[in-house]
Scaffold this motif. Structure first.
Motif, PDB file in Angstrom:
ATOM      1  N   GLN A  56     -33.849  37.152  -5.690  1.00 26.44           N
ATOM      2  CA  GLN A  56     -35.140  36.654  -5.229  1.00 26.44           C
ATOM      3  C   GLN A  56     -35.760  35.763  -6.296  1.00 26.44           C
ATOM      4  O   GLN A  56     -35.654  36.054  -7.489  1.00 26.44           O
ATOM      5  N   TYR A  58     -39.423  34.238  -7.406  1.00 25.21           N
ATOM      6  CA  TYR A  58     -40.851  34.456  -7.210  1.00 25.21           C
ATOM      7  C   TYR A  58     -41.676  33.392  -7.918  1.00 25.21           C
ATOM      8  O   TYR A  58     -41.200  32.726  -8.844  1.00 25.21           O
ATOM      9  N   ASP A 110     -41.168  42.286  -8.597  1.00 25.58           N
ATOM     10  CA  ASP A 110     -42.251  41.747  -7.787  1.00 25.58           C
ATOM     11  C   ASP A 110     -43.620  42.146  -8.345  1.00 25.58           C
ATOM     12  O   ASP A 110     -44.589  42.271  -7.605  1.00 25.58           O
ATOM     13  N   PRO A 118     -47.641  37.652  -6.357  1.00 24.81           N
ATOM     14  CA  PRO A 118     -46.486  36.750  -6.263  1.00 24.81           C
ATOM     15  C   PRO A 118     -46.040  36.566  -4.821  1.00 24.81           C
ATOM     16  O   PRO A 118     -46.396  37.368  -3.939  1.00 24.81           O
ATOM     17  N   VAL A 120     -42.375  35.108  -2.500  1.00 21.35           N
ATOM     18  CA  VAL A 120     -40.946  34.818  -2.597  1.00 21.35           C
ATOM     19  C   VAL A 120     -40.690  33.376  -2.205  1.00 21.35           C
ATOM     20  O   VAL A 120     -41.046  32.951  -1.099  1.00 21.35           O
TER      21      VAL A 120
END
Length: 269
Positions: A56, A58, A110, A118, A120
């Motif tokens: 991911q 962020y 996260d 945040p 994604v």
């Protein structure tokens, strides 16, 4: 005189977005970084119950006045079967203390950026994520500005994100207009767009042009980005980021963008 007045008018227009962000309260002015919220927001799959590989990317609004202009990005990766995430990012204070700019840690993937939520920007799962994880690690190890950091116009944390994005085109990383520093390029001043779907020309982050299928068309001036994304029927504006008055356009729009320091250190990113 006309040239000077025209430049001043353009500068005022470019600063309208950041001024709006401050007025709207979106920038975390006056926040004590040492007491700010760093808790996770629930966007990362729980490694205790998620066996597959996860990648991911962020971004969250920067702390204090910097948040009116830009965001701080990071890459969170979890190989298949791993019980924790590894986070790659660039942190400015590390350079000031004689450390490499690139931080590799196992913090919450996260976690809020000192109070800022945040979001994604890109995600891979399963086999695609497993293949991308070593590429991200290798790109981070080869980052050419590991001994440098400049908040403006770069190289900074967004310069790092763009570098990794180019090395891992399967992410199709569309960094937001608020990723100040993403367009910083040294000689020969030409590179693929961070998404890998086009090209950009830029002079040390001060002026340039980007044309790509994923990002659309972006004009960079003094580090600030204005642009249009035809597929999303969206416009991009300094400070504010993406504005999509006609909804999601011709495809699903990327999540809207929302800097990381280690505990006990003043945040810069």
């Amino acid at each position: 005189m006309k040239v000077i007045l025209g430049f001043l008018l353009l500068l005022v227009l470019l600063l309208t977005g950041p001024a709006f962000v401050i007025a709207s309260g979106s920038a975390s002015l006056g926040v004590d970084w040492s007491r700010a919220d760093r808790s996770p927001v629930g966007l990362a799959p729980d490694p205790a119950t998620t066996a597959e590989a996860v990648v991911q990317v962020y971004a969250a609004r920067a702390l204090s006045w910097r948040g009116a202009f830009g965001v701080h990005p990071w890459f969170a990766v979890k190989p298949a079967g791993a019980r924790a995430y590894t986070v790659y990012e660039v942190i400015g204070w590390r350079v000031y203390r004689g450390l490499p700019a690139v931080s590799v840690s196992n913090r919450d993937p996260d976690g809020r950026w000192f109070g800022s939520q945040p979001s994604v920007l890109a995600e891979l799962r399963g086999a695609d994520a497993e293949a991308a994880i070593p590429k991200i690690a290798e790109a981070a190890s080869r980052y050419p500005y590991a001994g440098e950091y400049r908040l403006w116009p770069g190289p900074n944390s967004n310069t790092f994100a763009a570098w990794v994005g180019r090395a891992v085109p399967e992410l199709r990383l569309d960094l937001p207009a608020t990723a100040l520093g993403k367009d910083f390029l040294a000689a020969p001043f030409v590179a693929r767009a961070p998404s890998g779907t086009g090209w950009q020309l830029n002079l040390f982050g001060a002026a340039g042009l980007l044309v790509a299928a994923e990002e659309g068309v972006e004009l960079n001036l003094l580090g600030l980005t204005v642009g249009v994304d035809p597929l999303d029927l969206a416009i991009k504006f300094p400070g504010i980021g993406r504005i999509a008055p006609f909804g999601r356009g011709l495809r699903a729009a990327a999540p809207p963008p929302a800097e990381t320091a280690e505990e006990g250190a003043a945040p810069q990113g």
